[in-house]
Every structure is written in C-alpha cells, then in structure tokens.
Design a protein around this motif. Structure first.
Motif, short mmCIF file in Angstrom:
data_model
loop_
_atom_site.label_atom_id
_atom_site.label_comp_id
_atom_site.label_asym_id
_atom_site.label_seq_id
_atom_site.Cartn_x
_atom_site.Cartn_y
_atom_site.Cartn_z
N ILE A 196 -26.27 15.45 55.06
CA ILE A 196 -24.87 15.82 54.88
C ILE A 196 -24.07 15.33 56.09
O ILE A 196 -23.01 14.72 55.96
N GLY A 197 -24.62 15.60 57.27
CA GLY A 197 -23.96 15.14 58.49
C GLY A 197 -23.83 13.61 58.53
O GLY A 197 -22.80 13.07 58.91
N ALA A 198 -24.89 12.91 58.10
CA ALA A 198 -24.88 11.45 58.13
C ALA A 198 -23.83 10.90 57.16
O ALA A 198 -23.12 9.94 57.46
N ALA A 199 -23.72 11.53 55.99
CA ALA A 199 -22.71 11.09 55.02
C ALA A 199 -21.31 11.28 55.61
O ALA A 199 -20.45 10.38 55.51
N ALA A 200 -21.10 12.44 56.24
CA ALA A 200 -19.79 12.71 56.84
C ALA A 200 -19.48 11.70 57.94
O ALA A 200 -18.35 11.21 58.07
N ARG A 201 -20.48 11.37 58.74
CA ARG A 201 -20.25 10.42 59.82
C ARG A 201 -19.88 9.04 59.27
O ARG A 201 -18.96 8.39 59.77
N ALA A 202 -20.58 8.61 58.23
CA ALA A 202 -20.26 7.31 57.64
C ALA A 202 -18.83 7.31 57.10
O ALA A 202 -18.09 6.33 57.22
N MET A 203 -18.42 8.44 56.50
CA MET A 203 -17.05 8.53 55.99
C MET A 203 -16.05 8.35 57.12
O MET A 203 -15.07 7.59 57.00
N ARG A 217 -22.63 22.36 58.65
CA ARG A 217 -21.27 22.57 59.13
C ARG A 217 -21.21 23.10 60.54
O ARG A 217 -20.19 22.97 61.22
N SER A 218 -22.31 23.73 60.97
CA SER A 218 -22.27 24.28 62.32
C SER A 218 -22.97 23.36 63.32
O SER A 218 -23.08 23.66 64.49
N ALA A 219 -23.45 22.22 62.83
CA ALA A 219 -24.18 21.30 63.72
C ALA A 219 -23.27 20.80 64.83
O ALA A 219 -22.05 20.66 64.65
N VAL A 220 -23.89 20.56 65.99
CA VAL A 220 -23.14 19.96 67.09
C VAL A 220 -22.57 18.62 66.60
O VAL A 220 -23.28 17.83 65.99
N GLY A 221 -21.33 18.40 66.84
CA GLY A 221 -20.73 17.13 66.45
C GLY A 221 -20.22 17.14 65.01
O GLY A 221 -19.61 16.18 64.57
N ALA A 222 -20.50 18.22 64.29
CA ALA A 222 -19.93 18.28 62.92
C ALA A 222 -18.43 18.36 63.11
O ALA A 222 -17.91 19.20 63.83
N ASP A 223 -17.75 17.47 62.48
CA ASP A 223 -16.34 17.32 62.83
C ASP A 223 -15.43 17.93 61.79
O ASP A 223 -15.86 18.57 60.82
N GLU A 224 -14.18 17.74 62.02
CA GLU A 224 -13.11 18.17 61.14
C GLU A 224 -13.41 17.89 59.68
O GLU A 224 -13.20 18.73 58.82
#
Lengths: 252, 252
Positions: A20-27, A49-56
């Motif tokens: 999920i985090g990787a998909a968000a980062r690619a976006m 959602r609470s991961a370090v670096g999980a962004d806006e």
C-alpha cells in the motif's frame, strides 16, 4: 485542460501494508493523488497509514466497502492483471497502447480509474465486471506476475509520460555532446595538423605512410566528432606533447 | 538480432535486501537476466540471495568490487538518478526517449548497462564518470525520489516495450561509422591509462591535478565514444608517443 486529478488508483483488498505504501509512493512520484482502497484488511490498512513516511496522500485516501462505490464517479474503469487463467470478457489493451485511450477520455472531461487486485489472486471475475477495459502489462511468460507496488509504478509512469503531452514540444533528447556545440571543420583540421606533427616527432610512421595516415586521421576525427570545447582540450594536450618531444630532441 | 541478453542491470552498493529482491523480480518480469551487484553490504547481500523466492537470477548474479569492473564489457553505460542536486556532466535523456538510443546500440552489437545507485544518495560523481548518458525518470518535483525496486521496474518496462521492435521494423544498423561496433568500457579505461601516463611523461599537468584530470579524461572519452577499432588505433598512437618520451628521457 486534461489533469492528473482526473485519474484515480483503486486498490482492491490489498494485503501487504508495504505494498500500500509503495503504491502511494509511486502515485506521488508521478503526480497522482486520488487513492481509493476497497475493503482493506483493517490492521494492515491502519499500519500502512501510520507508517513512517506515510504521507498526505495516504492520509487523504478514500476507503470504500465495495469496488462499485469506489468507481462510482468514473467514466472509464480499467482493470489490471495477468490474464493467464481466464478468458477476458472485455477488450484487452496492452499498457504501451493505453495512453491515447486515456488521453481521449480526459479530453472529453471523463474520469478514469485504474483498478488493481489483491496480491495473491488479482481481480475476480466479479470485480472485472465493473471494468470497461482490461489492461495488460506485457511481461515475460516465465514470470508474468508483478509485485503490486511495481505494477502501479509502471502503469502510472506510462500514463504520466504519455497521456499528458506537455504544452510545449518535448525537448529533443540530446544524445551527443553536452559541450557547447560541435567543432567546426577547420578546428578539426588544426587538430589533425598538430597530431600529425606529433606522430612524426614520435616516429610513429614512416614518411611513405604520411598521405594515408593523414586521410585516416581526418576521417577518425570526424567519426569522433568532438565538441568545440573538447577539440580545444585535445589540441592543448597534443601541443604540450609535441613541445616536449621537440624540446628533448634538441637535447635540452 | 537484438536480444535482451545485451542489457544488464548494475546495482551499486544497494543497502536493502528487499530492494535487491524487487529489482531481480522486475528483471524476471520483463525478461532480463544479467544482474551485477557492486560492493554490496555483505550481510544484506547474503540475506537477499537466501530469501524465499530468490530465484535463479539472483543466484546467478555477478558481484564485483568496483563499478569499472561491472561495466568493463559494456559499450553504452547509462546512469540513473535524480538530478536535483547536481549539474550533470553528461547528456541527460528522459526515460520516454531512451528506447531508440538503446535499440540503435543493440543493433550495432553493443552491450548496455543500466546503473542504479544506493538508495540513500544515488550514484556519486565518480560513479557517473563511467557513464555515457544520464537517464532521468520524469517524476513530480514535489516527490522526485523513487524507490529502487520501482525505478528498476519502470526502466525495464520501458525498454522491454519499446527497445525491441518486432523483427520487421528493426532499423538498418548505423549508416555512418565504418568501424565495427563500439568500444567496451574496459578498453576506454585502458586507453585512459596510457593517455594519463603520456600526460605525466610530457609534464602536461601538476601532480595535484591528477585526480581531476583523470575524471575529465574518463568523461571526455565517453563523449567521444570511439568505435572499438578507432580505440585500438588511438591506443597505438599514444603507446608510441609514450615509448618515445620515455626513451628520450632515459637519454638514449
């Protein structure tokens, strides 16, 4: 004006918070920000959602219970996945051919959803029934199944690069010299002259070969096609070598 | 016939075993199998290779101590990375424009390396001096930095989809150069070595400038991109000059 805000990414029941985090980062990398997650496994969704670096982007992601709800406002819904195990019921578009279709949809004010299935088995036949198109990333038949985060990255790269033609012309990629324009023919000749003198001073070739060598050298310099600045630099080096050879020769 | 075996992926000092695995997976997805890892952090390298699902590709990966060694046999070395913090010394090619350049190199029998730097800071200026081209993945300025595994996937997708045109469409190879294919990185290094010795023997530059000159010379030779045959010819010339300079020096 077509905008990347017209394109959303939908993840159906993702299992792995890292994905999920990787998909968000690619976006974020490719300038997309509308993420919807359908029926996530709750603990993993919270973890992502609470991961370090999980962004806006992840904080603002929508969450729906069904795919129908997630794509409700979309005019073109594109399902992704490998087609090895089923006979598709929709038209299949290979990713390299997708951009014009999406661009046309954006141009007429539509909204597009790219739908990705769960890591293990992909979109179900039922999921796919919400899709107008099936998108296929062309992969090697020996290893067709992509990691979710990588699949999202590849699709969004393709759309960002090719469904949004920049206002001005794309800069012509300069495959050759960075260094301030090509050298004029005359500077190549000047360089050839000094190299030839150096060859003579170093006893490189017999006098009988001079004509042939001169010809080869001229061709060689044109094949190399040094930029103006590099030509000056090489000239400087050979001048120094020549000076040194002559100086020693004179017994100094 | 151009083949994907002519393209290799080089990871310089990757830190995260998951990223090494992700890079390998993307390679398998897109049909590439030549992976070289330069100076990996040993425990992580071991971990990546013993991971569940780590496949043949990872088992067959090469491991070298230096980037020079990793790209020694390559004729076109392409560095990747974000350019936000430096002024590039090589031509920069955006990824969507890369395929025709790579296709041309493959058609003339060359070998291509795609070089990826460590996760944190990317390739150093010194690393880049072995590269003829810098590859830029067009990303959003607000979030330019990509995950390593995703960056590898995006680059390989682009090449697999667009650098291998169907047999019929392959462009006729190189109307220009007469000279039998490009020089490998290692021959350029060998030539650079002899030129450097010649510069020293000619008293071209003070010892304090040696590092900077070596760097510039490496870049210069990659800009010139001499063909294999021309590289041998230039090497011959410099060897002769060097021999002569040394001979005279000894008072003969």
């Amino acid at each position: 004006m077509p905008s990347q805000a017209q394109i959303g990414v939908v993840l159906v029941s993702p299992r792995n918070p890292l994905n999920i985090g990787a998909a968000a980062r690619a976006m974020a990398n490719f300038g997309f920000d509308r993420l919807t997650v359908v029926a996530p496994y709750e603990p993993h969704w919270r973890e992502a959602r609470s991961a370090v670096g999980a962004d806006e982007l992840l904080q603002n992601a929508h969450r729906t219970e069904s795919l129908a709800e997630a794509v409700a406002a979309c005019t073109l819904v594109i399902g992704t996945g490998s087609l090895t195990h089923r006979k598709p019921e929709q038209p299949v578009v290979p990713l390299p051919a997708l951009a014009p279709l999406v661009a046309a949809e954006l141009a007429r004010g539509g909204r597009v959803a790219l739908v990705f299935g769960p890591e293990k088995h992909g979109l179900t036949r039922d999921d796919l029934s919400w899709c107008q198109l099936l998108l296929e990333i062309p992969t090697d038949p020996r290893q067709p199944s992509m990691n979710l985060g990588q699949a999202v990255a590849v699709c969004l790269y393709e759309l960002a690069a090719r469904a949004f033609p920049p206002p001005a012309a794309v800069p012509a990629a300069t495959p050759s010299a960075p260094a301030k324009g090509p050298a004029a023919s005359a500077s190549l000749d000047r360089l050839a002259g000094v190299i030839e003198e150096t060859m003579a001073a170093a006893g490189y070739s017999p006098r009988s070969m001079q004509q042939a060598n001169r010809h080869d050298l001229r061709l060689l310099l044109r094949r190399l096609a040094p930029a103006a600045q590099d030509t000056r630099r090489i000239l400087g080096l050979f001048r120094r070598i020549l000076w040194r050879l002559n100086q020693i020769q004179k017994g100094k």
